[in-house]
Design a protein around this motif. Structure first.
Motif, PDB file in Angstrom:
ATOM      1  N   THR B  26       3.421   8.454  -5.982  1.00 53.67           N
ATOM      2  CA  THR B  26       3.345   8.218  -4.538  1.00 53.67           C
ATOM      3  C   THR B  26       2.360   9.186  -3.896  1.00 53.67           C
ATOM      4  O   THR B  26       1.589   8.816  -3.008  1.00 53.67           O
ATOM      5  CB  THR B  26       4.741   8.375  -3.904  1.00 53.67           C
ATOM      6  N   LEU B  30      -0.939   8.189  -1.631  1.00 56.62           N
ATOM      7  CA  LEU B  30      -1.133   8.614  -0.254  1.00 56.62           C
ATOM      8  C   LEU B  30      -2.317   9.560  -0.109  1.00 56.62           C
ATOM      9  O   LEU B  30      -3.004   9.544   0.913  1.00 56.62           O
ATOM     10  CB  LEU B  30       0.150   9.242   0.297  1.00 56.62           C
ATOM     11  N   ASP B  43       6.138  11.793   4.227  1.00 53.88           N
ATOM     12  CA  ASP B  43       5.760  10.437   3.835  1.00 53.88           C
ATOM     13  C   ASP B  43       5.845  10.261   2.325  1.00 53.88           C
ATOM     14  O   ASP B  43       6.347   9.239   1.844  1.00 53.88           O
ATOM     15  CB  ASP B  43       4.336  10.134   4.308  1.00 53.88           C
ATOM     16  N   ASN B  46       9.587  10.171   1.330  1.00 52.40           N
ATOM     17  CA  ASN B  46      10.255   8.957   1.804  1.00 52.40           C
ATOM     18  C   ASN B  46       9.754   7.718   1.066  1.00 52.40           C
ATOM     19  O   ASN B  46      10.550   6.896   0.622  1.00 52.40           O
ATOM     20  CB  ASN B  46      10.029   8.783   3.311  1.00 52.40           C
ATOM     21  N   LYS B  47       8.441   7.596   0.934  1.00 57.24           N
ATOM     22  CA  LYS B  47       7.898   6.405   0.281  1.00 57.24           C
ATOM     23  C   LYS B  47       8.354   6.331  -1.173  1.00 57.24           C
ATOM     24  O   LYS B  47       8.514   5.246  -1.720  1.00 57.24           O
ATOM     25  CB  LYS B  47       6.368   6.419   0.358  1.00 57.24           C
TER      26      LYS B  47
END
Lengths: 210, 210, 210, 210
Positions: B26, B30, B43, B46-47
DNA sequence: TATGAATGAGTCTTCATTCAT
DNA sequence: TATGAATGAAGACTCATTCAT
């Protein structure tokens, strides 16, 4: 120092223009040094010697300065290319010589290239910005492509790829080298770009013209 | 150790490894999409489906994940190159063919190249990271340079620049093209890189061997 | 190393007791150095050489260790005082001499006093802790007050304030001095406390005891 | 400057000063109630009725407010002491009477004393803060010491310890008592301090002044 | 135009505590 | 008992932006 100009050193308009100019220059410096996201408006304004409010009196947002930088970038590159393109009638030797000058200009200001990268990165992330960016980019690609096409033409050779494609590749090469140069390495971008160009020419098939 | 517990224990270790793996993947996504600075740990966590704390159970800081990604990048590139270099005795045709495969691999994953750029950008901004980065970079440059040197050698030609320099240029070309590709343009990096390489070879002086 | 003892160096119970002991000692060190709020359980456990889980196997919460430290503090102070109080029948010279010893003990361990302050501060902030703390404090105040009362009595003088009040004042003096000592200043707490005590005695009215 | 705008402009400056003032007062309350570490900037700002950002518009860091409180503390204590020190020519009875007033002032605001303790504790933990703190502390100690020295002098007695040492002890006593007072106990600090002082004087050797 | 205090959401990071092993 | 990954809330602090002056 002269009695007349000294008293009112800058007219209101000049002073405003100066504010704007200084903010733009400082923004460029910090975008290059820290990246668009890493440069804060507070820092830009302070380093330029103004308040945050002054920034917002001159630009509507952070992205707005970047757009202004994009416009200037475009103008400067257009100027560079117009010199190259004014050689329509010239012989190939002369064109190569001028390309040599152009390539060595690339090295002069690594900041200039880094800004280009920041612009490109930001275009990948902001829809609004991407639209503006695309215009500039396409035009630059097209014009540089035309120069390259002419060059091959003059030399009676067939470009190994579509000239616009080759133009994009030279710009990529130049940007990628700027990225490396930031770290540590000595600067040889221009020389390398010309080496690649001469190689392409040497390898290109002769036109079956006639 | 007993057959019954072994399954459970493994599933726990597996679960931890999975957490780490998902966070890394992830993070890479990102970092590529938003840049290192633009990707927040919130982020990422969470992702990936975890809490921020889970991130810090697996990495000591934001830069730490980037280092992990750097290590993987390095390993992958080393693997790529070792295939190219295993051709010591082969003829030049065979080498060019394998370089062709290698070049087309570059395109496959634009993310991979963008990560490379993020790594380079971050190295330009973080002293701690730069040290680690430099090691990987130098090694890669050296090995790719060796491949290129061999190739010219086999063909009985003199490289127009020091092979390491040429290696850096090919990497720059590949990174710069990745930057462009992110926006909109179709992918032709591998083909362009090979065009440039063949051009260089064509243009190289023959060795005064013998 | 001896075959019998080496193998099982610590029985299970001993090992458990050791874990607990080390955690308590480390907690005390860190509470004194960083304050109760400034010392984290992670740090305590790690510095003691255990995991956070080990901490929670031995204490139900962070406050729970502080309570344990309070209990030990209480026990140690009780021991100190019991020596002073065992002089019921002794003459006043002997009592003063022993108070001298007691006072000089105060200096020995500034940490001890700082812990006292941490306990007091935490009592001001946690209802649950305050209740436990009050018990210890009142008892200590009462007993030290009794010693002081006896001393004045033996000397045929009237204390200028209620003995418990004077006891509290001496403890305040000792704590306040510990607070200062942490910074920089050399240690003279015991000497000062005795100077104050002798002053009080010298100034006290003689009892109209016929 | 014009009468009409002056009011408005002032009211703006006043409003800013009010913001700062409220933040400082709230910070003091929370530092005293929860300790420096236990008081969060979020809480301070919210309780004062502002956003966290407002806090950082007025102070550069959490420690910065503590420094402001330290400066005010210093100013207030200097004012207190200057009253005591203006008695250079007065007789000793008068000096004792004024010290009485001073001592009873100490009780009035337990918060004030607790703040003193927080400042001291933080100085023990922060190098940057310690430097500033030391200056204030040393000056206060020196001046209170001077008052005490004068008092003994007027009374023709030799202080049992160096006056600065005695000053520190009285401050320690006052701080230690404040610590206790926070919990539950009624307030008798001033009375106790004077009792200790009178005792010291009574016990001091007479000067062999001819 | 220029100021800079104020906002509110967001940054990275640490915490006390829980829980499956 | 002891482990340490994972949680969710909270920590100090920064940011782009607004607005009264």
């Amino acid at each position: 120092m002269s009695p007349t100009t000294a008293r009112k050193r800058l007219s209101r308009e000049e002073s405003q223009a100066q504010t704007r100019e200084r903010l733009i220059e400082t923004a460029q410096q910090l975008f290059v040094a820290n990246g668009y996201g890493g440069a804060s408006i507070r820092d830009i304004a302070n380093k330029a010697g103004y308040s945050q409010g002054a920034f917002y009196s001159n630009f509507s947002s952070k992205e707005d300065v970047l757009l202004e930088l994009l416009r200037r970038h475009m103008a400067a590159e257009a100027a560079q290319l117009s010199r190259l393109m004014s050689n329509d009638g010239r012989d190939s030797e002369r064109m190569l010589a001028e390309l040599d000058v152009w390539a060595s200009t690339l090295n002069q200001d690594a900041d200039w290239c880094m800004l280009s990268i920041e612009l490109q990165l930001h275009a990948n992330r902001s829809k609004t910005f991407a639209a503006e960016y695309q215009k500039v980019w396409d035009q630059h690609r097209f014009e540089l492509g035309r120069v390259i096409g002419q060059l091959f033409n003059k030399l009676g050779r067939v470009p190994p790829e579509e000239p616009g494609e080759l133009a994009a590749a030279f710009m990529a090469l130049s940007h990628g080298l700027a990225l490396q140069r930031m770290s540590t390495r000595p600067d040889s971008s221009g020389r390398l770009i010309m080496a690649f160009l001469r190689g392409l020419i040497a390898n290109a098939e002769r036109e079956n013209a006639e």
